[in-house]
Design a protein around this motif. Structure first.
Motif, PDB file in Angstrom:
ATOM      1  N   PRO B  94       0.839  -1.207   0.000  1.00 37.53           N
ATOM      2  CA  PRO B  94       0.000   0.000   0.000  1.00 37.53           C
ATOM      3  C   PRO B  94       0.877   1.262   0.000  1.00 37.53           C
ATOM      4  CG  PRO B  94      -0.811  -1.594   1.613  1.00 37.53           C
ATOM      5  CD  PRO B  94       0.512  -2.105   1.119  1.00 37.53           C
ATOM      6  N   ASP B  97       1.269   3.155   3.321  1.00 33.37           N
ATOM      7  CA  ASP B  97       2.069   2.399   4.299  1.00 33.37           C
ATOM      8  C   ASP B  97       3.561   2.604   4.040  1.00 33.37           C
ATOM      9  OD1 ASP B  97      -0.503   1.402   4.685  1.00 33.37           O
ATOM     10  OD2 ASP B  97       0.159  -0.665   4.991  1.00 33.37           O
ATOM     11  N   GLY B 124      -3.413   7.946   5.872  1.00 34.40           N
ATOM     12  CA  GLY B 124      -3.574   6.817   6.771  1.00 34.40           C
ATOM     13  C   GLY B 124      -2.935   7.232   8.087  1.00 34.40           C
ATOM     14  N   TYR B 126      -0.531   5.835  11.359  1.00 32.89           N
ATOM     15  CA  TYR B 126       0.380   4.754  11.731  1.00 32.89           C
ATOM     16  C   TYR B 126       1.070   5.065  13.063  1.00 32.89           C
ATOM     17  CZ  TYR B 126      -0.364   3.859   6.805  1.00 32.89           C
ATOM     18  OH  TYR B 126      -0.962   3.630   5.595  1.00 32.89           O
ATOM     19  N   ARG B 135       2.431  -0.185  12.992  1.00 35.54           N
ATOM     20  CA  ARG B 135       1.044  -0.643  13.125  1.00 35.54           C
ATOM     21  C   ARG B 135       0.125   0.341  12.415  1.00 35.54           C
ATOM     22  NH1 ARG B 135       1.804  -2.735  19.189  1.00 35.54           N
ATOM     23  NH2 ARG B 135       1.851  -0.530  19.690  1.00 35.54           N
ATOM     24  N   VAL B 136      -0.860  -0.200  11.728  1.00 35.85           N
ATOM     25  CA  VAL B 136      -1.806   0.627  10.984  1.00 35.85           C
ATOM     26  C   VAL B 136      -2.990   0.947  11.895  1.00 35.85           C
ATOM     27  CG1 VAL B 136      -3.233   0.794   8.918  1.00 35.85           C
ATOM     28  CG2 VAL B 136      -1.131  -0.580   8.870  1.00 35.85           C
ATOM     29  N   MET B 138      -5.236   3.647  11.087  1.00 38.36           N
ATOM     30  CA  MET B 138      -6.311   3.915  10.121  1.00 38.36           C
ATOM     31  C   MET B 138      -5.766   3.544   8.748  1.00 38.36           C
ATOM     32  SD  MET B 138      -8.366   7.448   9.147  1.00 38.36           S
ATOM     33  CE  MET B 138      -7.119   8.190   8.083  1.00 38.36           C
ATOM     34  N   GLU B 139      -6.414   2.594   8.084  1.00 36.47           N
ATOM     35  CA  GLU B 139      -5.928   2.129   6.777  1.00 36.47           C
ATOM     36  C   GLU B 139      -5.974   3.244   5.749  1.00 36.47           C
ATOM     37  OE1 GLU B 139      -7.266  -1.404   4.990  1.00 36.47           O
ATOM     38  OE2 GLU B 139      -6.863  -2.642   6.754  1.00 36.47           O
ATOM     39  N   GLN B 140      -5.109   3.120   4.748  1.00 33.97           N
ATOM     40  CA  GLN B 140      -5.063   4.160   3.717  1.00 33.97           C
ATOM     41  C   GLN B 140      -6.425   4.359   3.065  1.00 33.97           C
ATOM     42  OE1 GLN B 140      -2.048   2.873   0.926  1.00 33.97           O
ATOM     43  NE2 GLN B 140      -3.488   1.626  -0.233  1.00 33.97           N
ATOM     44  N   CYS B 141      -6.745   5.621   2.800  1.00 34.58           N
ATOM     45  CA  CYS B 141      -8.077   5.972   2.292  1.00 34.58           C
ATOM     46  C   CYS B 141      -8.002   7.361   1.656  1.00 34.58           C
ATOM     47  CB  CYS B 141      -9.089   5.987   3.434  1.00 34.58           C
ATOM     48  SG  CYS B 141      -8.628   7.113   4.775  1.00 34.58           S
ATOM     49  N   TYR B 203       5.982  -8.584   3.601  1.00 34.24           N
ATOM     50  CA  TYR B 203       4.759  -9.101   2.982  1.00 34.24           C
ATOM     51  C   TYR B 203       5.010 -10.469   2.345  1.00 34.24           C
ATOM     52  CZ  TYR B 203       1.883  -4.883   3.362  1.00 34.24           C
ATOM     53  OH  TYR B 203       1.122  -3.853   3.822  1.00 34.24           O
ATOM     54  N   GLU B 218      -4.283  -0.484  -6.871  1.00 34.88           N
ATOM     55  CA  GLU B 218      -5.400  -0.145  -5.981  1.00 34.88           C
ATOM     56  C   GLU B 218      -5.609   1.362  -6.088  1.00 34.88           C
ATOM     57  OE1 GLU B 218      -8.177   0.183  -4.134  1.00 34.88           O
ATOM     58  OE2 GLU B 218      -7.554  -1.705  -3.179  1.00 34.88           O
TER      59      GLU B 218
END
Lengths: 234, 234
Positions: B94, B97, B124, B126, B135-136, B138-141, B203, B218
């Protein structure tokens, strides 16, 4: 202002162009080739790719030492050459300071460790203020890892290590350091000309620069050849 | 393992080679040329400079979006092309991230902000654990900066911002954000393929990769062309 930055203090060769508040390009090679083979082609590459006018630089920033003697000499000679051709000042950024600046705005102490051979490390101790300014708690120096660990144990704060000395000294540190510590991931662990450039711009504002003629690397220790001559003469 | 990493999600083009625990080379260009002009020559340059056997890569890691639609498409097409030729998996990291991973092991929240146009930012939230794991929170948006500021005010922790959105949104943030905050210096503020590579290796270990055929960027939002077509059809 526009700065050409160079770091050849270690195995890594790194070059960057800072233009005002932006890094226009940064290029790092961590490979067994010698800096005399890689440095000028790397500088030419980033100048070409960013269509930078060679006459537009305001200063050269260089990781001024300590580090590999050969590496420092090649970087210094290159910086002097370009600076003299274009009549530019040279900003000498302490190598260990620039390496510490890879890690930013942490609450831990930042402690770069470079393998200085002869059981020593080029190191220093750094922290960040609330507003993100880097402060030097112990200036860069050549000491044994045992002495560094003793110092860090007495400071009783968590520590982040980085630099090419990690591979060599990790086991000793893990065995003897009593405070919490961790090691920077790969993308933060080696010399970056980007850090040299950003610190260099700060130095420049403070009037910390020299002419090309005045610039000399800061070796911190005598070279092997010098030591051997002194031993022969003693 | 050996990873070729690519980030073309923003104005910056960045490429890197990770070999085990070391970045062999990292090259970033932040210039007005299009990625279609710069990306392949940059990849060829670092492969040549490190004398890397093209057949020796184990995977391609790519900043998989969000970001500039054109940038993502060029990066994705290039990654797919190389991956298919050499039968390699693609690791999609991402974008936000990877950008957050520019800042490491701080006690503050790390909040990348990319200018997503139409008054939105790709962002996002982190944080780092004691042992340096990201640590995430709030996820990317894609959200408005007003919404982001509201969220950060409610979290009541100090914040580090970075990314190309800083130039665009700094004034609004300074006026409305009530928690302590600062902005990353130039060498930490833009996409780095080195960060994509190091996260990509994590990953890969977790089995998070696809075939070249399966890989798609994405985008997080619809493209301008898609929105206009939908509006016409509505």
């Amino acid at each position: 202002m526009k700065i050409l930055a160079i770091d050849t203090s270690g195995l890594v060769a790194s070059v960057a162009i800072l233009d005002g508040d932006s890094i226009l390009s940064e290029y790092m090679v961590n490979y067994k080739k010698t800096h005399s083979e890689t440095l000028m082609p790397m500088i030419a590459e980033i100048i070409r790719m960013t269509e930078t006018d060679k006459a537009s630089f305001d200063a050269i920033a260089i990781a001024g030492g300590p580090g590999s003697f050969t590496g420092l000499r090649i970087g210094s000679a290159t910086a002097k050459g370009i600076a003299q051709m274009y009549d530019l000042p040279i900003i000498s950024v302490p190598t260990v300071d620039a390496l510490a600046y890879n890690i930013w705005a942490t609450d831990s102490l930042v402690v770069p460790i470079m393998d200085a051979r002869r059981n020593q490390t080029y190191t220093g101790i750094y922290e960040y203020s609330e507003d993100g300014e880097m402060r030097v708690l112990m200036e860069q120096c050549a000491i044994s890892v045992e002495e560094l660990v003793e110092k860090l144990n007495s400071m009783d704060r968590s520590v982040i290590f980085l630099g090419d000395g990690v591979v060599r000294f990790k086991e000793l540190i893990d065995e003897t350091l009593k405070v919490a510590h961790k090691y920077a991931p790969a993308h933060h662990s080696r010399q970056r000309a980007g850090a040299v450039a950003v610190l260099g711009a700060k130095y420049y504002e403070q009037g910390k620069y020299t002419t090309a003629e005045e610039h000399e690397p800061e070796y911190l220790r005598k070279s092997q050849a010098e030591r051997e001559r002194e031993e022969r003469n003693a």
